[in-house]
Structures are given as C-alpha cells and as structure tokens.
Design an enzyme around this catalytic site. Structure first.
Site, PDB file in Angstrom:
ATOM      1  N   ASN A  11      15.920 -20.926  60.835  1.00  0.00           N
ATOM      2  CA  ASN A  11      16.676 -19.820  61.440  1.00  0.00           C
ATOM      3  C   ASN A  11      16.210 -19.683  62.942  1.00  0.00           C
ATOM      4  OD1 ASN A  11      17.787 -17.274  62.021  1.00  0.00           O
ATOM      5  ND2 ASN A  11      16.347 -16.208  60.675  1.00  0.00           N
ATOM      6  N   GLU A 167      10.820 -13.083  51.796  1.00  0.00           N
ATOM      7  CA  GLU A 167      10.090 -13.113  53.276  1.00  0.00           C
ATOM      8  C   GLU A 167       9.453 -11.707  53.238  1.00  0.00           C
ATOM      9  OE1 GLU A 167      12.228 -15.866  56.415  1.00  0.00           O
ATOM     10  OE2 GLU A 167      13.215 -13.992  56.336  1.00  0.00           O
ATOM     11  N   SER A 212       6.070 -17.161  58.672  1.00  0.00           N
ATOM     12  CA  SER A 212       4.981 -17.859  59.361  1.00  0.00           C
ATOM     13  C   SER A 212       4.524 -19.106  58.620  1.00  0.00           C
ATOM     14  CB  SER A 212       3.866 -16.846  59.438  1.00  0.00           C
ATOM     15  OG  SER A 212       3.945 -15.961  60.188  1.00  0.00           O
TER      16      SER A 212
END
Length: 249
Positions: A11, A167, A212
C-alpha cells in the site's frame, strides 16, 4: 483471487510520482529472475494505477487501488468509483483501512457498501479491520475486530474472491508490532467471524497481517497460523525492501 497462495500487497498510500515506477521495474526484474512463492500486489495512488499496470503487464505483479466510492457515478468531486479503478488497470482495492476509518469517519456499513461496489465492478476487495491502542489495552481487541468483520463484509462476498487484512491501528507506521501470539489470536478470531458471517466456503480466504511489516520480521509473522499474507506500507515503496518481505513468504 486465487486462495492457495499467500498474498503480499504493498500500500503506497499518498506516495509516488512517475519516477517511482523505476521501483516497479526493479521488482519485476527480480521476480523474473527468481519467481516469488506468493502472490504480489501493489496499490499505488490513483494517479499511477494505469502507468503501473502497464509497467507490470506480463508479470505476476497485480495492481490495486487504495479506496473507492460506493456509488457507481455522480457528483462526488475528487472521488473514484470501483469501475474507474478497474478501467485504469486495477484488479484489487483496499477498503476500510484504519486511516480511512479514523481520518474520514468511515463506518462498517460504508465499508461493506464499498466492498459490494468493488465486487460489482470486478475488483477483489481487501477489507481492513483493526483495534486502537486504547481498545487493545482495555482487552477488547478480539471483540472490536470480530464486530468489524461481521459488519464490514457484505453477504455478496460469499463464493467471491477477496481478502481481509488485520491491521492493529497502533502498529501502523509506528514500528510497533503485536506479539506473534497476539497476531495468531486475532487472526483466529477473524477466521471464526468470517465463517460465521459467510459460511465455511471462505475457510481458505486469505487473512493478511499489516502494521510495521519489514524484511526482518516478515518471515516470523508470515509463519503464524491463519496469516495468509501481509499488507505492507512504507516497506513496499522500495523494491529491495519489498522483496525482502516477499521472500519471507
């Protein structure tokens, strides 16, 4: 989406101009030399979708959008419909990312409407869910994520190609990551909610982890049960970093 392989999707968020297409060329060359064992996708800003699709043509790199409007057309200045993304060369679209939910107030119902619109246009949705730090610290992570899954996945997804991405909001761009045990716990909860919502037929639909993800932690994360791939932010902007994650799959 084929569902027998992991999916590693990048992304790019609001990053990238024409010069960044060199990274796609580098990624393409590397994958031609040593093919990946997973599916690979890039979701650039809308201004690059058509050019990136051309650059990736004939390669295994799939191209996606980062959001779409639920409506098919209309007076929505600055917005894009799912059919516009498809027309530009996209095959996937990220929906309900925490940056959309938190920054633009997108509800589960709106995300579900966008997912239905994406299906209608021939796009495979990647529907994002995840808890905030406050929700995690209050012990509500599984509850929140299950609720988002149940309300964000339209019934029209049954039997269709899509993915869910977990996420945790507090891990996105912070360098923080949940423990592998925490990732497994939530992914199992996501799978359970997906089956409850859509039935056993989606038991192989990939559940991606995002937050991350980097070359040095990707292999461990991607080996966690029920982790069917990764949704990668900043580390997808450079071919070398993204390849490090892809090779971990």
């Amino acid at each position: 989406m084929q569902q027998s392989m992991k999916l590693v999707a990048g992304n790019w968020k609001m990053n990238g101009v024409a010069a960044a297409l060199a990274e796609v060329e580098a990624l393409r060359a590397a994958l031609a030399e040593a093919p990946a064992s997973c599916r690979v996708a890039l979701c650039p800003p809308a201004t690059l979708i058509e050019r990136m699709a051309r650059a990736a043509s004939g390669s295994p790199i799939e191209i996606g959008g980062q959001d779409c409007r639920a409506e098919t057309h209309g007076a929505f200045t600055g917005d894009l419909s799912a059919s516009m993304l498809k027309d530009a060369g996209a095959g996937l679209v990220i929906l309900g990312h925490s940056e959309r939910r938190q920054g633009y107030g997108e509800s589960d119902a709106l995300v579900a409407a966008k997912a239905a619109a994406a299906l209608d246009a021939g796009l495979a949705p990647i529907v994002c869910v995840g808890e905030t730090l406050e929700q995690r610290e209050a012990g509500r992570a599984v509850e929140i994520v299950r609720s988002q899954v149940m309300a964000s996945l339209p019934l029209a997804l049954t039997g269709r190609d899509f993915a869910v991405a977990y996420e945790p909001v507090w891990a996105i761009g912070t360098g923080l990551t949940p423990t592998l045990e925490q990732i497994e716990e939530v992914h199992r909860a996501v799978r359970s909610a997906m089956i409850e919502r859509l039935g056993l037929g989606i038991s192989a639909t990939p559940i991606l982890y995002g937050g991350s993800v980097k070359p040095d932690n990707a292999r461990d994360i991607l080996a966690v049960p029920e982790v069917g791939g990764a949704l990668v932010g900043g580390a997808s902007l450079k071919a070398a970093d993204f390849l490090g994650i892809i090779r971990g799959a």
